[in-house]
Design an enzyme around this catalytic site. Structure first.
Site, PDB file in Angstrom:
ATOM      1  N   HIS A 170     -18.872 -16.870  27.029  1.00 50.10           N
ATOM      2  CA  HIS A 170     -19.432 -17.231  25.710  1.00 50.10           C
ATOM      3  C   HIS A 170     -20.718 -17.042  25.482  1.00 50.10           C
ATOM      4  CE1 HIS A 170     -18.896 -20.830  23.073  1.00 50.10           C
ATOM      5  NE2 HIS A 170     -19.548 -20.020  22.356  1.00 50.10           N
TER       6      HIS A 170
ATOM      7  N   LYS B 249     -13.160 -19.960  25.560  1.00 54.19           N
ATOM      8  CA  LYS B 249     -14.416 -19.319  25.989  1.00 54.19           C
ATOM      9  C   LYS B 249     -14.955 -20.270  27.417  1.00 54.19           C
ATOM     10  CE  LYS B 249     -15.328 -18.283  21.404  1.00 54.19           C
ATOM     11  NZ  LYS B 249     -15.304 -19.528  20.584  1.00 54.19           N
TER      12      LYS B 249
ATOM     13  N   SER C 252     -18.837 -12.489  24.473  1.00 56.34           N
ATOM     14  CA  SER C 252     -19.346 -12.859  23.158  1.00 56.34           C
ATOM     15  C   SER C 252     -20.851 -13.009  23.210  1.00 56.34           C
ATOM     16  CB  SER C 252     -19.004 -14.441  22.883  1.00 56.34           C
ATOM     17  OG  SER C 252     -19.268 -14.996  21.812  1.00 56.34           O
ATOM     18  N   ASN C 253     -21.692 -12.720  21.866  1.00 51.77           N
ATOM     19  CA  ASN C 253     -22.941 -12.521  21.901  1.00 51.77           C
ATOM     20  C   ASN C 253     -23.566 -11.507  22.988  1.00 51.77           C
ATOM     21  OD1 ASN C 253     -23.221 -14.657  19.844  1.00 51.77           O
ATOM     22  ND2 ASN C 253     -22.472 -16.218  21.371  1.00 51.77           N
TER      23      ASN C 253
ATOM     24  N   VAL D  40     -12.435 -23.327  15.330  1.00 52.38           N
ATOM     25  CA  VAL D  40     -12.687 -24.635  15.316  1.00 52.38           C
ATOM     26  C   VAL D  40     -13.908 -25.148  15.979  1.00 52.38           C
ATOM     27  CG1 VAL D  40     -10.215 -24.973  15.463  1.00 52.38           C
ATOM     28  CG2 VAL D  40     -11.456 -24.782  17.664  1.00 52.38           C
TER      29      VAL D  40
ATOM     30  N   TRP E 271     -17.978 -13.976  14.582  1.00 52.87           N
ATOM     31  CA  TRP E 271     -18.147 -15.483  14.339  1.00 52.87           C
ATOM     32  C   TRP E 271     -18.990 -15.566  13.099  1.00 52.87           C
ATOM     33  CZ3 TRP E 271     -22.955 -17.800  14.529  1.00 52.87           C
ATOM     34  CH2 TRP E 271     -23.951 -17.256  15.477  1.00 52.87           C
TER      35      TRP E 271
ATOM     36  N   VAL F  87     -12.504 -27.314   7.320  1.00 46.94           N
ATOM     37  CA  VAL F  87     -11.592 -28.192   8.080  1.00 46.94           C
ATOM     38  C   VAL F  87     -10.660 -28.716   6.655  1.00 46.94           C
ATOM     39  CG1 VAL F  87     -13.272 -29.381   9.723  1.00 46.94           C
ATOM     40  CG2 VAL F  87     -13.519 -30.178   7.332  1.00 46.94           C
TER      41      VAL F  87
ATOM     42  N   ASN G 130      -9.014 -18.747   2.541  1.00 47.23           N
ATOM     43  CA  ASN G 130      -9.588 -17.846   3.494  1.00 47.23           C
ATOM     44  C   ASN G 130      -8.675 -16.741   4.272  1.00 47.23           C
ATOM     45  OD1 ASN G 130     -11.818 -18.956   3.056  1.00 47.23           O
ATOM     46  ND2 ASN G 130     -11.909 -20.276   4.958  1.00 47.23           N
TER      47      ASN G 130
ATOM     48  N   LEU H 136     -18.599 -16.510   7.417  1.00 52.49           N
ATOM     49  CA  LEU H 136     -19.062 -16.969   5.893  1.00 52.49           C
ATOM     50  C   LEU H 136     -20.571 -17.447   6.166  1.00 52.49           C
ATOM     51  CD1 LEU H 136     -15.649 -19.105   5.573  1.00 52.49           C
ATOM     52  CD2 LEU H 136     -16.543 -16.861   4.247  1.00 52.49           C
TER      53      LEU H 136
HETATM   54  P1  NDP Z   1     -18.168 -20.110   9.277  1.00 51.16           P
HETATM   55  O1  NDP Z   1     -19.147 -18.910   8.776  1.00 51.16           O
HETATM   56  O2  NDP Z   1     -16.698 -19.886   9.498  1.00 51.16           O
HETATM   57  O3  NDP Z   1     -18.592 -20.989   7.874  1.00 51.16           O
HETATM   58  C1  NDP Z   1     -17.876 -22.457   8.079  1.00 51.16           C
HETATM   59  C2  NDP Z   1     -18.444 -23.095   6.914  1.00 51.16           C
HETATM   60  O4  NDP Z   1     -18.028 -22.683   5.788  1.00 51.16           O
HETATM   61  C3  NDP Z   1     -18.183 -24.609   7.105  1.00 51.16           C
HETATM   62  O5  NDP Z   1     -19.203 -25.249   6.686  1.00 51.16           O
HETATM   63  C4  NDP Z   1     -17.011 -24.819   5.725  1.00 51.16           C
HETATM   64  O6  NDP Z   1     -17.128 -25.913   5.376  1.00 51.16           O
HETATM   65  C5  NDP Z   1     -17.322 -23.652   5.036  1.00 51.16           C
HETATM   66  N1  NDP Z   1     -16.461 -22.995   4.422  1.00 51.16           N
HETATM   67  C6  NDP Z   1     -15.115 -22.287   4.881  1.00 51.16           C
HETATM   68  N2  NDP Z   1     -14.585 -21.837   4.137  1.00 51.16           N
HETATM   69  C7  NDP Z   1     -15.014 -21.927   2.802  1.00 51.16           C
HETATM   70  C8  NDP Z   1     -14.642 -21.569   1.501  1.00 51.16           C
HETATM   71  N3  NDP Z   1     -13.430 -20.846   1.353  1.00 51.16           N
HETATM   72  N4  NDP Z   1     -15.439 -22.175   0.501  1.00 51.16           N
HETATM   73  C9  NDP Z   1     -16.489 -22.988   0.530  1.00 51.16           C
HETATM   74  N5  NDP Z   1     -16.907 -23.153   1.934  1.00 51.16           N
HETATM   75  C10 NDP Z   1     -16.089 -22.729   2.842  1.00 51.16           C
HETATM   76  O7  NDP Z   1     -18.726 -20.579  10.442  1.00 51.16           O
HETATM   77  P2  NDP Z   1     -18.486 -21.032  11.805  1.00 51.16           P
HETATM   78  O8  NDP Z   1     -19.730 -21.018  12.774  1.00 51.16           O
HETATM   79  O9  NDP Z   1     -17.570 -22.028  11.984  1.00 51.16           O
HETATM   80  O10 NDP Z   1     -17.726 -19.581  12.571  1.00 51.16           O
HETATM   81  C11 NDP Z   1     -16.478 -19.501  12.597  1.00 51.16           C
HETATM   82  C12 NDP Z   1     -15.807 -19.605  14.011  1.00 51.16           C
HETATM   83  O11 NDP Z   1     -16.701 -18.749  14.736  1.00 51.16           O
HETATM   84  C13 NDP Z   1     -16.174 -20.838  14.524  1.00 51.16           C
HETATM   85  O12 NDP Z   1     -15.177 -22.075  14.402  1.00 51.16           O
HETATM   86  C14 NDP Z   1     -16.057 -20.681  16.050  1.00 51.16           C
HETATM   87  O13 NDP Z   1     -14.592 -20.629  16.275  1.00 51.16           O
HETATM   88  C15 NDP Z   1     -16.437 -19.181  16.129  1.00 51.16           C
HETATM   89  N6  NDP Z   1     -18.000 -19.223  16.360  1.00 51.16           N
HETATM   90  C16 NDP Z   1     -18.506 -18.603  17.902  1.00 51.16           C
HETATM   91  C17 NDP Z   1     -19.726 -18.477  18.209  1.00 51.16           C
HETATM   92  C18 NDP Z   1     -19.699 -17.911  19.496  1.00 51.16           C
HETATM   93  O14 NDP Z   1     -21.075 -18.082  20.027  1.00 51.16           O
HETATM   94  N7  NDP Z   1     -18.916 -17.213  20.205  1.00 51.16           N
HETATM   95  C19 NDP Z   1     -20.798 -19.423  17.356  1.00 51.16           C
HETATM   96  C20 NDP Z   1     -20.308 -19.707  16.029  1.00 51.16           C
HETATM   97  C21 NDP Z   1     -18.924 -19.905  15.714  1.00 51.16           C
HETATM   98  P3  NDP Z   1     -15.544 -26.901   5.624  1.00 51.16           P
HETATM   99  O15 NDP Z   1     -15.332 -26.967   7.022  1.00 51.16           O
HETATM  100  O16 NDP Z   1     -16.158 -28.387   5.017  1.00 51.16           O
HETATM  101  O17 NDP Z   1     -14.561 -26.453   4.744  1.00 51.16           O
END
Ligand code: NDP
Length: 267
Positions: free
Chosen positions: A107, A74, A135-136, A20, A183, A230, A238, A186
């Site tokens: 984190h 985190k 993480s990281n 999220v 994380w 979202v 997914n 995608l």
């Molecule tokens: P993701 O790689 O999950 O990509 C998310 C993006 O892809 C959004 O823009 C979403 O758009 C789009 N998307 C998702 N599914 C599809 C689909 N089937 N087809 C087309 N577009 C799609 O990125 P995140 O950075 O959100 O990583 C996932 C999770 O990892 C985070 O939410 C968080 O919980 C964690 N995270 C942790 C970090 C850390 O430092 N520990 C750093 C970053 C993330 P839309 O929402 O408009 O569908």
């Protein structure tokens, strides 16, 4: 259908979870509700995402038994110390409306993360957190950490997707029994992932999208994944990755997509 990975203390964690990050607080409750309805049982949030309350509200409304859920949050940078970690943990728990946590992660490898870890170890021993992790944590940081702490981290959540595969980091995690969790599985939409010709072509054979192929590939390397969307239809798509498997040649083709660096962050 749901696959699980077993952590080094025997706790079973769903291999796919719902992330999220970058989700406005007002939207979070609705989105997590959609994810729980679709079948996700692991929810990944963080104090830094400012939406733990929305996650908690959705969990409460869902009526799903607590033991069926796996909730991760985190510890953010300013609280990474022995002095602050305990209070930060209680604050997160309260926002989530829970009385224990399934997974609590440091984190970033910043501040006094050794001191913070001692608190996490105590909370884990006290039964307040079922699994603790990081993480990281890059390979050198992780190796030093694992050689030094009393309880080794059960999970290391890092950026992992077809364009940043981090095989060497995965090897270090394997050596220490730390489960890799992706994380940005995608690639946050970067590098044309959703229409990538290699992923799209492989997907055609199984009637799957490029996104589904990218997610399945990571799970077949033993990685736990946290796709974020979202939108209800993407949330469901997914999750629908367990009825096909990539063969060796397809895994090898995807291995060639590695750029060897991140296009998202430069730590
Ligand atoms: P993701 O790689 O999950 O990509 C998310 C993006 O892809 C959004 O823009 C979403 O758009 C789009 N998307 C998702 N599914 C599809 C689909 N089937 N087809 C087309 N577009 C799609 O990125 P995140 O950075 O959100 O990583 C996932 C999770 O990892 C985070 O939410 C968080 O919980 C964690 N995270 C942790 C970090 C850390 O430092 N520990 C750093 C970053 C993330 P839309 O929402 O408009 O569908």
């Amino acid at each position: 259908m749901m696959e699980f990975v077993t952590l080094n203390n025997g706790v079973k964690m769903p291999q796919i979870g719902y992330g999220v990050y970058q989700m406005p607080p007002v939207e979070t409750e609705r989105a997590v509700n959609d994810a729980l309805s679709a079948g996700y049982r692991l929810i990944d949030t963080a104090a830094a995402y400012m939406n733990e309350e929305g996650v908690g509200a959705a969990i409460k409304k869902s009526g799903i038994a607590r033991e069926e859920l796996f909730v991760t949050t985190k510890l953010w940078v300013q609280d990474i110390s022995y002095e602050a970690a305990g209070t930060a943990f209680e604050r997160s728990l309260q926002k989530l409306g829970l009385d224990y946590l399934d997974l609590y992660l440091i984190h970033q490898p910043m501040g006094d993360f050794f001191g913070a870890w001692r608190w996490l170890e105590e909370l884990h021993r006290a039964g307040k957190i079922r699994a603790i992790g990081v993480s990281n944590f890059y390979p050198a940081v992780l190796a030093n950490f694992c050689e030094t702490v009393e309880i080794k981290p059960m999970v290391n959540q890092v950026e992992l997707h077809p364009f940043f595969q981090q095989e060497a980091a995965l090897a270090t995690m394997k050596e220490y029994g730390v489960v890799p969790q992706a994380w940005g599985p995608l690639a946050e939409g970067k590098h044309g992932i959703f229409t990538h010709p290699v992923l799209t072509k492989i997907g055609e054979k199984y009637r799957k999208t490029a996104a589904q192929v990218a997610l399945r590939w990571n799970t077949q390397r033993g990685v736990s994944i946290l796709p974020k969307s979202v939108r209800a239809e993407r949330i469901a798509v997914n999750l629908d990755i367990w009825d096909f498997a990539l063969n060796e040649a397809e895994m090898a083709e995807i291995a060639k997509l590695d750029l060897g660096h991140s296009e998202i962050v430069n730590h």
